[in-house]
Design a protein around this motif. Structure first.
Motif, PDB file in Angstrom:
ATOM      1  N   GLU A   2       9.251   6.919  22.356  1.00 12.97           N
ATOM      2  CA  GLU A   2       9.994   7.355  21.184  1.00 12.97           C
ATOM      3  C   GLU A   2       9.196   7.067  19.931  1.00 12.97           C
ATOM      4  N   ASP A   3       9.480   7.843  18.877  1.00  6.42           N
ATOM      5  CA  ASP A   3       8.733   7.682  17.634  1.00  6.42           C
ATOM      6  C   ASP A   3       9.357   6.605  16.761  1.00  6.42           C
ATOM      7  N   GLY A   4       8.515   5.931  15.993  1.00  6.09           N
ATOM      8  CA  GLY A   4       8.986   4.955  15.023  1.00  6.09           C
ATOM      9  C   GLY A   4       8.009   4.922  13.874  1.00  6.09           C
ATOM     10  N   LEU A  14       6.371   4.618  20.387  1.00  4.55           N
ATOM     11  CA  LEU A  14       6.845   3.374  20.980  1.00  4.55           C
ATOM     12  C   LEU A  14       7.321   3.624  22.406  1.00  4.55           C
ATOM     13  N   PRO A  15       6.870   2.822  23.350  1.00  2.32           N
ATOM     14  CA  PRO A  15       7.225   3.060  24.746  1.00  2.32           C
ATOM     15  C   PRO A  15       8.608   2.516  25.085  1.00  2.32           C
ATOM     16  N   GLU A  16       9.253   3.164  26.026  1.00  2.00           N
ATOM     17  CA  GLU A  16      10.470   2.616  26.608  1.00  2.00           C
ATOM     18  C   GLU A  16      10.071   1.487  27.559  1.00  2.00           C
ATOM     19  N   ILE A  17      10.764   0.357  27.474  1.00  2.00           N
ATOM     20  CA  ILE A  17      10.443  -0.776  28.353  1.00  2.00           C
ATOM     21  C   ILE A  17      11.197  -0.591  29.662  1.00  2.00           C
ATOM     22  N   ASN A  44       5.941  -7.707  13.924  1.00  2.00           N
ATOM     23  CA  ASN A  44       7.096  -8.087  13.114  1.00  2.00           C
ATOM     24  C   ASN A  44       7.810  -9.347  13.593  1.00  2.00           C
ATOM     25  N   GLY A  45       7.368  -9.932  14.707  1.00  2.52           N
ATOM     26  CA  GLY A  45       7.997 -11.136  15.224  1.00  2.52           C
ATOM     27  C   GLY A  45       9.303 -10.896  15.943  1.00  2.52           C
ATOM     28  N   GLU A  46       9.630  -9.646  16.219  1.00  3.43           N
ATOM     29  CA  GLU A  46      10.903  -9.318  16.859  1.00  3.43           C
ATOM     30  C   GLU A  46      10.767  -9.270  18.382  1.00  3.43           C
ATOM     31  N   VAL A  47      11.884  -9.494  19.063  1.00  7.61           N
ATOM     32  CA  VAL A  47      11.910  -9.492  20.528  1.00  7.61           C
ATOM     33  C   VAL A  47      11.791  -8.059  21.036  1.00  7.61           C
ATOM     34  N   ILE A  48      10.875  -7.853  21.973  1.00  5.77           N
ATOM     35  CA  ILE A  48      10.726  -6.546  22.617  1.00  5.77           C
ATOM     36  C   ILE A  48      11.660  -6.449  23.820  1.00  5.77           C
ATOM     37  N   ALA A  49      11.595  -7.480  24.683  1.00  8.20           N
ATOM     38  CA  ALA A  49      12.379  -7.466  25.914  1.00  8.20           C
ATOM     39  C   ALA A  49      12.432  -8.879  26.479  1.00  8.20           C
ATOM     40  N   LYS A  50      13.351  -9.076  27.413  1.00  6.95           N
ATOM     41  CA  LYS A  50      13.432 -10.324  28.155  1.00  6.95           C
ATOM     42  C   LYS A  50      12.811 -10.103  29.532  1.00  6.95           C
ATOM     43  N   ILE A  51      11.866 -10.981  29.883  1.00  9.86           N
ATOM     44  CA  ILE A  51      11.053 -10.829  31.089  1.00  9.86           C
ATOM     45  C   ILE A  51      11.425 -11.925  32.088  1.00  9.86           C
ATOM     46  N   ALA A  52      11.432 -11.588  33.367  1.00 13.68           N
ATOM     47  CA  ALA A  52      11.726 -12.575  34.404  1.00 13.68           C
ATOM     48  C   ALA A  52      10.719 -13.718  34.343  1.00 13.68           C
ATOM     49  N   ALA A  53      11.240 -14.945  34.353  1.00 12.17           N
ATOM     50  CA  ALA A  53      10.387 -16.137  34.263  1.00 12.17           C
ATOM     51  C   ALA A  53      10.154 -16.693  35.660  1.00 12.17           C
ATOM     52  N   GLY A  54       9.064 -16.255  36.278  1.00  9.91           N
ATOM     53  CA  GLY A  54       8.738 -16.724  37.621  1.00  9.91           C
ATOM     54  C   GLY A  54       8.346 -18.183  37.631  1.00  9.91           C
ATOM     55  N   ASP A  55       8.656 -18.834  38.743  1.00 10.48           N
ATOM     56  CA  ASP A  55       8.376 -20.266  38.901  1.00 10.48           C
ATOM     57  C   ASP A  55       7.765 -20.479  40.278  1.00 10.48           C
TER      58      ASP A  55
END
Length: 501
Positions: A2-4, A14-17, A44-55
């Motif tokens: 999408e455009d921004g 801008l890509p779709e996550i 801009n310091g903004e959140v893009i996405a929440k990612i799985a936190a592997g352990d």
């Protein structure tokens, strides 16, 4: 996509996550703990996405999948030609998705979008294409045994399950640089992308499923170095770890490998690379090369020419030209095609670079240009040049990993060589001169794994790349990289009715 709108007014694609989960055994999965972490847009310091936190538990699951795929699956048992067909299909898919991959690296790592489209993603595809071509050319040797009653030969076999821990500064190129030769060799693997830039690695995982890699061959576990990375380094069922990053972390990985199963470790570590400009150099070209060598990719590159030594005869002219050109070095939104430098990867790195700039000022170096943050949004820093830098200063000795150059003067060839070697690192170096005797003398005298003459960042798929001293112990690219994922087996037998003892 999408455009921004960018800060500079240019249109950003801008890509779709689409992918935010771990990729294990051919499936996208939540972390076993259910935990996630935020990946941040450095513009801009903004959140893009929440990612799985592997352990550790997730690494165990991924290693089990890779182990089963290696011990019982078809991948290491295919002919090289069959592996090459799948790798080439994978490359086709990467080339079909260049814009989306480049955009992911731009919003996740602050990398220039136009550079990603023209350089990074095509270079990543090139690595896969190169090693696809090598997959069916892995040969052992027939041995001329010293005992005439014996016959012997060698086989080259895949080393097994590999753990790849990749950095955030070149997410796509480093993914390909490590994964491609390991695939060609017949290995299976667990990839841990940097927590700052996980998005493109997950997209590459998705493409691997489309390309037809058997389940378990490529696994991607997102997470943090202290958890997922540590679990990979110490895992008893991983046969080799390949890591690119800081020297301090590389040391910890080697210690973990030694304390577990003595797995092989390939390390491509830090650098404080010198660029030597001699009196016969073209001033304009030398200045442009010096700026490119230090400020490309916002200085977040391990081979950055952050120590620039200029011979005294042209020192003043080169310095004046560099300062002039640095002021025209456009810093801005990475989606703006006029930008030559985007934001630093995250707030931590941004603050670290600014602290080094303060050290340079406080230690007595002369600030010629730059030295400031830009704007109140995002992690942008001016290209910064210090003169009158001495070898006891932090900005001289330590890897800054940002757009900060230290300028020094030298008189003789011997002094230039001594200055170049005055570092604990030995990754790369540059020489600017038209004198073949100077070039030969200096290039043979500098203790570094790569020497670029009248150019910089002249990487090539066929040219091995790696460091001396505390810059690591491996060679990426070329057939040297392929060999690092193979092990040699010797086979000996007596000739018919011949004594063997």
């Amino acid at each position: 996509m999408e455009d921004g709108k960018c800060n500079g007014g240019a249109t950003a694609v801008l890509p779709e996550i689409k992918f935010t989960k771990l990729f294990i055994n051919g499936q996208f999965l939540d972390a076993a703990s259910g935990k996630t972490f935020e990946t941040i847009d450095p513009r801009n310091g903004e959140v893009i996405a929440k990612i799985a936190a592997g352990d550790k538990e997730d690494v165990d699951l991924a290693v089990n999948a890779a182990r089963h795929a290696f011990d019982h699956g078809p991948w290491p048992r295919m002919t090289g030609f069959e592996r090459a067909r799948i790798i080439n299909k994978y490359t086709d898919l990467i080339e079909q998705n260049i814009e989306e991959l480049a955009a992911l690296d731009s919003i996740d790592g602050g990398k220039l979008f136009h550079a990603g489209k023209m350089n990074d993603i095509p270079a990543a595809a090139g690595h896969f294409r190169y090693y696809a071509g090598a997959a069916d050319k892995i040969h052992g040797e027939t041995l001329r045994m010293t005992r005439p009653s014996m016959f012997g030969y060698t086989l080259k076999e895949p080393i097994g399950v590999v753990g790849h821990i990749i950095p955030w500064n070149f997410p796509s190129i480093m993914f390909a640089m490590k994964v491609a030769p390991a695939l060609a060799a017949g290995c299976t693997m667990v990839v841990k992308p940097a927590e700052q830039t996980p998005l493109s690695a997950l997209f590459y995982a998705h493409l691997s499923k489309e390309a037809g890699f058997p389940d378990g061959v490529i696994n991607v576990v997102t997470g943090f170095g202290t958890t997922a990375g540590a679990a990979i380094s110490s895992h008893m069922d991983i046969d080799k770890v390949s890591f690119t990053g800081s020297t301090d972390v590389g040391r910890k990985i080697m210690q973990a490998a030694a304390a577990s199963n003595l797995k092989k470790v390939s390390l491509e570590l830090g650098g404080k690379s010198p660029l030597l400009i001699f009196d016969d150099a073209d001033v304009n070209k030398a200045a442009e090369l010096a700026l490119l060598g230090c400020f490309y990719n916002k200085g977040e590159i391990c081979v950055a020419s952050s120590r620039v030594f200029v011979q005294e005869g042209i020192y003043d002219k080169v310095v004046a030209k560099m300062v002039e050109k640095a002021k025209d070095w456009t810093v801005g939104d990475p989606f703006d095609s006029t930008s030559r430098q985007g934001p630093q990867v995250d707030k931590k790195q941004y603050e670290k670079i600014l602290s080094y700039i303060e050290h340079g000022k406080n230690d007595g170096a002369t600030l010629l240009t730059g030295g400031n943050a830009i704007g109140d949004k995002g992690y942008f820093i001016e290209p910064t040049i210090f003169a009158d830098v001495t070898e006891d200063m932090k900005i001289y000795k330590e890897e800054i990993f940002g757009p900060v150059m230290s300028l020094m003067k030298f008189k003789t060839i011997e002094e230039g060589i001594k200055c170049a070697n005055n570092t604990k690192y030995g990754l790369a170096a540059g020489i600017v001169s038209q004198n073949i005797d100077v070039i030969n003398t200096v290039s043979r005298s500098i203790r570094a794994g790569v020497i670029w003459v009248n150019c910089y960042f002249a990487f090539d798929l066929d040219s091995p790349y790696g460091g001396y001293k505390m810059s690591g112990n491996c060679r990426e690219s070329g057939m040297d990289a392929l060999d690092s994922y193979l092990q040699v087996k010797s086979i000996a037998m007596p000739l018919h009715n011949s004594p063997w003892m």
